[in-house]
Design a protein around this motif. Structure first.
Motif, short mmCIF file in Angstrom:
data_model
loop_
_atom_site.label_atom_id
_atom_site.label_comp_id
_atom_site.label_asym_id
_atom_site.label_seq_id
_atom_site.Cartn_x
_atom_site.Cartn_y
_atom_site.Cartn_z
N GLN A 179 63.00 51.47 24.99
CA GLN A 179 62.23 51.83 23.65
C GLN A 179 62.26 50.57 22.45
O GLN A 179 61.14 50.82 22.00
CB GLN A 179 62.79 53.00 23.20
N THR A 199 59.77 59.20 28.64
CA THR A 199 60.16 57.73 28.04
C THR A 199 59.93 57.78 26.84
O THR A 199 60.10 56.49 26.19
CB THR A 199 59.97 56.77 29.04
N LYS A 251 56.52 57.32 25.72
CA LYS A 251 55.55 56.30 25.58
C LYS A 251 54.52 56.56 24.36
O LYS A 251 54.04 56.06 23.55
CB LYS A 251 54.88 56.25 26.95
N SER A 288 51.92 50.17 27.84
CA SER A 288 53.50 50.93 27.87
C SER A 288 53.28 51.49 29.30
O SER A 288 52.60 52.64 29.25
CB SER A 288 53.89 51.72 26.84
N LEU A 299 58.88 50.71 31.15
CA LEU A 299 59.88 51.61 30.94
C LEU A 299 60.41 52.38 32.37
O LEU A 299 59.46 52.41 33.21
CB LEU A 299 59.52 52.68 29.91
N ALA A 349 64.49 54.15 18.03
CA ALA A 349 64.57 53.98 19.45
C ALA A 349 65.91 54.24 19.98
O ALA A 349 66.77 53.99 19.40
CB ALA A 349 64.27 52.35 19.67
N LEU A 373 56.16 57.52 20.53
CA LEU A 373 56.39 56.34 19.95
C LEU A 373 55.37 55.70 19.39
O LEU A 373 55.17 55.32 18.26
CB LEU A 373 57.56 55.35 20.48
N TYR A 382 59.68 48.18 23.59
CA TYR A 382 58.30 48.72 23.20
C TYR A 382 57.93 48.76 21.82
O TYR A 382 56.74 48.00 21.49
CB TYR A 382 58.43 50.26 23.66
N ASP A 422 64.80 54.70 30.58
CA ASP A 422 64.56 55.17 29.21
C ASP A 422 64.08 56.62 28.78
O ASP A 422 63.57 56.81 27.97
CB ASP A 422 63.30 54.30 28.85
#
Length: 318
Positions: free
Chosen positions: A111, A132, A134, A126, A288, A106, A137, A114, A292
């Motif tokens: 993040q 960002t 999304k 998310s 986010l 992260a 990750l 998340y 981010d």
């Protein structure tokens, strides 16, 4: 004043071209950074030095002991440092997802929240702008869960909203036509898995990348399911996706509600979902924002400029 050892790391990577990374950190924390031999000296007020040390020491430890950082990743970590909580950069040295090829970290507070939400819930939404992390990750967490045998398969889905219109006259099968929509998911998988392993798992249907329409009628047990670009789903499609979830499974829904390709009279399932799915244990929403964004720092400014423009014009219209 404080000295930090920089022995055993690539000084040129840490300092940046023409020492631009050091210059950024000096401006960010209001300190002076002086490199002599194997030491980096932090000069400034006690509070400023303590804050800068809270960022630099874990980063240097990460560079010394963790998987190699690519130049772009290191630059993002340094130039996105203002987005992290002051004096608390503990997320930097600790891997959050051990994939087959690398460990994923992260990079921002958003993040980190998340990833924690994915760990602690069966369904996570998310919502946030491009850049960002999304999707990336979520895929990293899915691959890590597969590697650790927490699940037995991964399914990644995207709505192909134009598959029957602008793409309809292109040659090839339906799969050929929707491939451009699914390509970002393949790209993420290829970053996190060796090509031969990915090919083998796709052949065995352990990893599937499919248009959302292909999920109707399925029940997915022991799976990690990701719905990407969910702003382009209708409320009915969103319900269909969420009800595919079987036992011992997780689902992550990602999207940017400011970039829908649906017609103006068609509500987005990602916009409606937070209004319907309230107070449900095991289900979480993570939002986010531009802080981010971990791409080029300019992307943060672009997103903020668009948000400001839309706020002004929304106020004028009302």
């Amino acid at each position: 004043m404080k000295d930090i050892s920089i022995a055993g790391i690539d000084r040129r990577s840490l300092f940046g071209r023409n020492d631009q990374h050091l210059a950024h950190l000096e401006k960010r924390y209001g300190i002076r950074l002086v490199a002599r031999g194997d030491k980096l000296t932090l000069k400034g007020s006690d509070a400023s030095v303590r804050e800068a040390d809270g960022f630099l020491s874990p980063l240097i430890k990460r560079m010394r002991h963790g998987p190699p950082l690519e130049a772009a990743e290191l630059e993002n970590l340094i130039h996105c440092s203002p987005t992290l909580p002051k004096g608390d950069h503990s997320s930097l040295p600790n891997p959050v997802a051990h994939t087959y090829k690398t460990a994923i970290y992260a990079r921002t507070e958003g993040q980190a929240k998340y990833l924690a939400a994915i760990d602690n819930n069966d369904v996570v939404f998310s919502i946030g702008p491009a850049g960002t992390g999304k999707t990336y990750l979520a895929v990293a967490m899915a691959v890590a869960a597969l590697r650790q045998k927490q699940i037995s398969r991964i399914l990644l889905a995207r709505p192909a909203v134009e598959a029957g219109e602008k793409l309809g006259f292109l040659p090839g099968s339906f799969e050929d036509k929707v491939d451009p929509y699914l390509r970002p998911l393949y790209d993420a998988l290829q970053d996190l898995m060796e090509p031969e392993r990915l090919r083998r798992m796709q052949d065995m249907k352990i990893v599937e990348v499919v248009p959302l329409a292909y999920m109707r009628g399925r029940t997915l047990n022991d799976s990690f399911i990701i719905l990407d670009e969910a702003q382009n789903t209708t409320p009915q499609q969103m319900k269909m996706f969420l009800t595919r979830l079987g036992s011992h499974s997780k689902a992550v829904v990602t999207g940017d509600i400011t970039q829908t390709d649906l017609s103006e009279d068609q509500p987005s399932g990602l916009v409606v979902a937070p209004k319907i799915l309230t107070g449900i244990a095991g289900l979480a929403f993570v939002r986010l924002n531009e802080r981010d964004v971990v791409r080029n720092p300019l992307v943060q400014k672009i997103i903020k400029a668009y948000d400001s423009y839309e706020e002004v014009h929304d106020s004028a219209d009302s």
